[in-house]
Write a protein that holds these residues in place. Structure first.
Motif, short mmCIF file in Angstrom:
data_model
loop_
_atom_site.label_atom_id
_atom_site.label_comp_id
_atom_site.label_asym_id
_atom_site.label_seq_id
_atom_site.Cartn_x
_atom_site.Cartn_y
_atom_site.Cartn_z
N ILE A 46 14.39 8.19 8.77
CA ILE A 46 13.88 6.85 9.09
C ILE A 46 12.37 6.79 8.88
O ILE A 46 11.84 5.84 8.29
N ARG A 47 11.66 7.81 9.34
CA ARG A 47 10.20 7.83 9.21
C ARG A 47 9.77 7.94 7.75
O ARG A 47 8.87 7.22 7.30
N LEU A 48 10.44 8.82 6.98
CA LEU A 48 10.05 9.04 5.59
C LEU A 48 10.30 7.80 4.73
O LEU A 48 9.46 7.43 3.89
N PHE A 49 11.44 7.15 4.92
CA PHE A 49 11.75 5.98 4.10
C PHE A 49 10.78 4.84 4.40
O PHE A 49 10.27 4.18 3.48
N LYS A 50 10.49 4.60 5.66
CA LYS A 50 9.55 3.55 6.05
C LYS A 50 8.16 3.86 5.52
O LYS A 50 7.43 2.96 5.06
N GLN A 51 7.79 5.12 5.57
CA GLN A 51 6.48 5.53 5.06
C GLN A 51 6.37 5.33 3.55
O GLN A 51 5.32 4.93 3.04
N LYS A 52 7.46 5.57 2.84
CA LYS A 52 7.46 5.47 1.38
C LYS A 52 7.50 4.03 0.89
O LYS A 52 6.78 3.66 -0.04
N TYR A 53 8.32 3.18 1.50
CA TYR A 53 8.57 1.85 0.95
C TYR A 53 8.07 0.70 1.83
O TYR A 53 8.16 -0.46 1.43
N GLY A 54 7.59 1.00 3.01
CA GLY A 54 7.04 -0.06 3.84
C GLY A 54 8.09 -0.83 4.64
O GLY A 54 7.74 -1.67 5.45
N ILE A 55 9.37 -0.57 4.39
CA ILE A 55 10.45 -1.19 5.15
C ILE A 55 11.48 -0.11 5.46
O ILE A 55 11.49 0.95 4.84
N ALA A 98 1.96 -0.80 1.55
CA ALA A 98 2.54 0.54 1.51
C ALA A 98 2.05 1.31 0.29
O ALA A 98 1.75 2.51 0.38
N VAL A 99 1.94 0.64 -0.84
CA VAL A 99 1.45 1.31 -2.06
C VAL A 99 -0.01 1.71 -1.89
O VAL A 99 -0.41 2.82 -2.26
N ARG A 100 -0.82 0.80 -1.34
CA ARG A 100 -2.24 1.12 -1.11
C ARG A 100 -2.40 2.36 -0.24
O ARG A 100 -3.22 3.23 -0.49
N ALA A 101 -1.59 2.43 0.81
CA ALA A 101 -1.68 3.56 1.73
C ALA A 101 -1.27 4.86 1.05
O ALA A 101 -1.74 5.93 1.41
N ASP A 102 -0.41 4.76 0.05
CA ASP A 102 0.13 5.95 -0.62
C ASP A 102 -0.76 6.43 -1.76
O ASP A 102 -0.66 7.57 -2.19
N LEU A 103 -1.64 5.55 -2.24
CA LEU A 103 -2.47 5.92 -3.39
C LEU A 103 -3.57 6.90 -3.02
O LEU A 103 -4.09 6.88 -1.90
N ASP A 104 -3.91 7.72 -3.97
CA ASP A 104 -5.05 8.62 -3.81
C ASP A 104 -6.32 7.79 -3.99
O ASP A 104 -6.54 7.18 -5.02
N HIS A 105 -7.18 7.78 -2.97
CA HIS A 105 -8.39 6.94 -3.03
C HIS A 105 -9.36 7.41 -4.11
O HIS A 105 -10.26 6.68 -4.51
N GLU A 106 -9.17 8.63 -4.60
CA GLU A 106 -10.02 9.11 -5.69
C GLU A 106 -9.77 8.31 -6.98
O GLU A 106 -10.62 8.27 -7.87
#
Length: 287
Positions: free
Chosen positions: A52-61, A248-256
């Motif tokens: 549940i945690r991994l899927f929500k973290q990956k896709y935002g829902i 969700a995508v922004r949070a997953d992107l490498d800020h570099e």
């Protein structure tokens, strides 16, 4: 052998993105079945709480929310003008035995009741300019006519059957003649690309709504089109899902990545096309 198996185990544990993608694909292939968190966690090879945690973290829902959205998306594709299915058959096909429950979920996702969506889907809507097609597809509307030179990719040909779309000629006079024979219900065009004379001729054929390319960003354009087509609720629901996905995508992107320079291109067959329109910039850079 022990080292090899150990490496594989570590890879499977660390490569959660691939595992979540596999589960998402599983949902899309088995959405008509009764899927539970227990089943999906088993497919991922992890505990239910961890999944549940991994899927929500990956896709935002959540995975169940994604399953619902995917089912409703498939249901909408069965409500388009070239189809002739009854609501109970559509609900059963996408995995809902309870019709009232299906109606509630459909309205929750799209913003409107299924009957309203089906009624609106029967309208003949013209995209006078190719750049407006994307907004219509977002609202699950396939235009009855659009410019012949629009680059329908293989993805769109599979998903939307654009072969049923009347290809409009390049010059305005021929387009007017084509539309006169088509008898459309609504015409959408770009304000800055049409002379006052052509605008008047279009208005005489059908209610014509002109989108400003200069004064509106893509969100404002989409809301304007949704309001014109009586799909304001569907537009708001789609934008809400978009904002959650973008976050969700922004949070997953490498800020570099922000320090690098990018060139966005489409590779199709033997062609490489540089993509530089404003909407792409707003989505891929700003969002």
């Amino acid at each position: 052998l022990y080292s090899l198996l150990s490496d594989v185990g570590q890879l499977q544990l660390s490569d959660t993105d691939a595992v979540m993608e596999r589960v998402k694909t599983y949902i899309e292939q088995h959405y008509r079945e009764e899927l539970s968190i227990r089943v999906l966690a088993g497919e991922a090879g992890t505990s239910e709480r961890h999944f549940i945690r991994l899927f929500k973290q990956k896709y935002g829902i959540s995975a169940i929310e994604y399953l619902t959205e995917y089912r409703i998306r498939q249901a909408r594709s069965l409500m388009l003008p070239h189809t002739n299915y009854e609501l109970k058959d559509i609900a059963a096909y996408v995995g809902y035995k309870d019709i009232p429950y299906f109606r509630r979920k459909f309205k929750q996702i799209t913003g409107v009741a299924p009957a309203t969506f089906m009624r609106n889907a029967k309208l003949k809507i013209v995209a006078y300019h190719g750049s407006l097609i994307g907004a219509l597809l977002t609202l699950n509307i396939i235009p009855c006519a659009a410019p012949a030179d629009h680059p329908w990719t293989e993805y769109y040909r599979r998903k939307y059957e654009p072969g049923a779309v009347l290809p409009l000629a390049q010059d305005d006079d021929t387009r007017i003649q084509q539309l006169a024979l088509l008898h459309p219900d609504i015409i959408l065009g770009l304000e800055q690309s049409l002379s006052p004379d052509i605008q008047q001729q279009l208005q005489e054929l059908a209610p014509t709504y002109l989108v400003s390319w200069l004064r509106m960003d893509w969100r404002t354009q989409l809301r304007f089109i949704g309001k014109c087509l009586n799909k304001a609720k569907e537009t708001a629901a789609w934008l809400d899902k978009y904002e959650r996905k973008a976050e969700a995508v922004r949070a997953d992107l490498d800020h570099e990545l922000a320090k690098d320079k990018f060139l966005i291109a489409r590779i199709s067959g033997q062609k490489i096309t540089v993509l530089s329109d404003r909407s792409l910039g707003e989505v891929l850079y700003d969002d």
